[in-house]
Design a protein around this motif. Structure first.
Motif, mmCIF file in Angstrom:
data_model
loop_
_atom_site.group_PDB
_atom_site.id
_atom_site.type_symbol
_atom_site.label_atom_id
_atom_site.label_comp_id
_atom_site.label_asym_id
_atom_site.label_seq_id
_atom_site.Cartn_x
_atom_site.Cartn_y
_atom_site.Cartn_z
ATOM 1 N N ASP A 2 16.681 15.694 -25.511
ATOM 2 C CA ASP A 2 18.075 15.350 -26.074
ATOM 3 C C ASP A 2 18.032 15.910 -27.614
ATOM 4 O O ASP A 2 18.748 15.709 -27.604
ATOM 5 N N ARG A 3 17.108 14.625 -27.524
ATOM 6 C CA ARG A 3 16.888 14.625 -29.122
ATOM 7 C C ARG A 3 16.298 15.541 -29.865
ATOM 8 O O ARG A 3 16.621 15.578 -30.759
ATOM 9 N N LEU A 5 16.945 18.382 -29.256
ATOM 10 C CA LEU A 5 18.985 19.426 -29.220
ATOM 11 C C LEU A 5 19.192 18.370 -30.715
ATOM 12 O O LEU A 5 19.986 19.490 -31.392
ATOM 13 N N LEU A 6 19.381 16.716 -30.531
ATOM 14 C CA LEU A 6 20.428 16.485 -31.347
ATOM 15 C C LEU A 6 19.959 17.081 -33.140
ATOM 16 O O LEU A 6 20.937 17.614 -33.911
ATOM 17 N N GLY A 9 20.614 20.569 -33.804
ATOM 18 C CA GLY A 9 21.523 20.530 -34.125
ATOM 19 C C GLY A 9 22.473 20.796 -35.648
ATOM 20 O O GLY A 9 22.869 20.926 -36.034
ATOM 21 N N LEU A 10 21.553 19.236 -36.116
ATOM 22 C CA LEU A 10 21.764 18.532 -37.353
ATOM 23 C C LEU A 10 21.524 19.669 -37.700
ATOM 24 O O LEU A 10 21.502 20.340 -39.510
ATOM 25 N N VAL A 33 22.922 7.808 -29.064
ATOM 26 C CA VAL A 33 21.770 7.507 -29.149
ATOM 27 C C VAL A 33 20.558 6.920 -30.316
ATOM 28 O O VAL A 33 21.002 6.359 -30.967
ATOM 29 N N ARG B 94 23.894 3.406 -23.678
ATOM 30 C CA ARG B 94 23.351 4.471 -24.554
ATOM 31 C C ARG B 94 24.056 5.524 -23.762
ATOM 32 O O ARG B 94 23.016 5.625 -22.236
ATOM 33 N N PHE B 95 24.667 6.691 -24.419
ATOM 34 C CA PHE B 95 25.166 7.648 -23.208
ATOM 35 C C PHE B 95 24.200 9.032 -23.915
ATOM 36 O O PHE B 95 24.288 10.135 -24.578
ATOM 37 N N THR B 96 23.084 8.300 -24.612
ATOM 38 C CA THR B 96 21.814 9.687 -25.066
ATOM 39 C C THR B 96 21.586 10.994 -24.242
ATOM 40 O O THR B 96 22.163 12.228 -25.259
ATOM 41 N N ASP B 97 22.043 11.811 -22.652
ATOM 42 C CA ASP B 97 22.220 12.476 -22.408
ATOM 43 C C ASP B 97 23.510 13.186 -22.956
ATOM 44 O O ASP B 97 23.021 14.682 -23.103
ATOM 45 N N ILE B 99 25.162 13.804 -26.030
ATOM 46 C CA ILE B 99 24.226 13.942 -26.863
ATOM 47 C C ILE B 99 25.025 16.068 -27.074
ATOM 48 O O ILE B 99 25.775 16.164 -28.554
ATOM 49 N N LEU B 103 27.827 18.353 -30.485
ATOM 50 C CA LEU B 103 27.722 19.059 -30.939
ATOM 51 C C LEU B 103 28.473 20.418 -30.099
ATOM 52 O O LEU B 103 28.516 21.115 -30.308
#
Lengths: 174, 174
Positions: A2-3, A5-6, A9-10, A33, B94-97, B99, B103
DNA sequence: TCCTGACTATTCAAAACTGACTATTCAGGG
DNA sequence: CCCTGAATAGTCAGTTTTGAATAGTCAGGA
């Protein structure tokens, strides 16, 4: 993933350097996050190795050179894939931090109630604060809404629990 | 410290060995804690070193000896402290998943909606399943209730998002 | 001009975590 | 009696994460 992905995405919006990425995330997405700086650099390194992004040195004035990252075609493909996967699957939330609830029977209601009252106050304050956040543009808003709805649910639930505890112990009646 | 709290909480009810602890947690509390076996042994080792628990060998028949852990007086004191701390503070979830939500604007609503529909289905199934869990005795029930209330909030929110997406893009009107 | 505290940008050693593996027991079928 | 698959019990090598440190820039005050 997931990180990753983030970060992808940025980077597909604009090239950024490491510090800029972590600052952005911690300023705007701290509510969902938690990405420490060293972890971000670690992930960026791995993504460079995997060929998803490239790194280049940028010299600006007398500053020490910065590492600027840009997404590759392969990285864009990975992003598209990860985003679809992420959106289409439900990730069961974990509430590890709330494990104390399972051990509540170690305390008497008289002891537990004031403790949970403090928790309720902190939670209510956070919810109020989250609701006050100025509406961002676009998709950022979804993240805030999402957070707010969970905070509200948590508050409801906690108030309900407090009511039950105040009414008396859950004695097994027959 | 939340997993330490849990391990102490279990050990103060009765002495247990490592495998037993992890099995118990993964069977009964999987919905809120994810504790892998090697991590559990790692934490137990540390807690022995810290003096919170002691380890002893237990020989039973021809089986290989098992490591049985028992809580110490110091461990009980730590438990009491950690439990109060845990109950009285609100731990921002936290809702990291999730994310991908931030996007979402990388996709058209036409693409996003079927993906989120699949997520909705998986979530609804999980909620139904959680609601069916037979009422445990005592405090375990709080953990299930807690989970259910968050799952319900998530489903509400997701259905609301789908409605908004279906109605059309959030075009900035003026 | 020199000092101080805040910001920018990154690195590293140490701690924490996990996938994959080892090794044993047991129940049941052939 | 032997084999197989499932359950029990734990370990380890390698990966991931983080607290703390490093090192430079800059703005403002004494």
């Amino acid at each position: 993933m997931d990180r990753e992905l983030l970060l992808l995405g940025l980077l597909r919006r604009e090239d950024m350097h490491g510090y800029q990425l972590t600052e952005f995330i911690n300023r705007n997405l701290a509510s969902c996050v938690d990405l420490k700086k060293p972890t971000a650099y670690y992930l960026l390194d791995k993504m460079v190795e995997a060929g998803w992004i490239t790194r280049s040195e940028e010299q600006e004035g007398s500053r020490p050179p910065r590492h600027v990252y840009q997404i590759t075609a392969e990285g864009e493909a990975v992003f598209q894939h990860l985003l679809r996967e992420n959106l289409s699957t439900h990730h069961p939330a974990r509430f590890t931090d709330d494990i104390g609830l399972a051990l509540l029977d170690a305390l008497s209601p008289q002891e537990a109630i004031p403790l949970l009252e403090r928790r309720r106050a902190a939670l209510a304050a956070e919810l109020e604060q989250a609701r006050v956040i100025p509406p961002h543009s676009g998709a950022w808003q979804y993240v805030i809404d999402h957070l707010v709805s969970h905070l509200a649910a948590e508050l409801d639930w906690l108030e309900n629990l407090l009511r039950r505890l105040a009414e008396g112990p859950p004695a097994p009646e027959g």
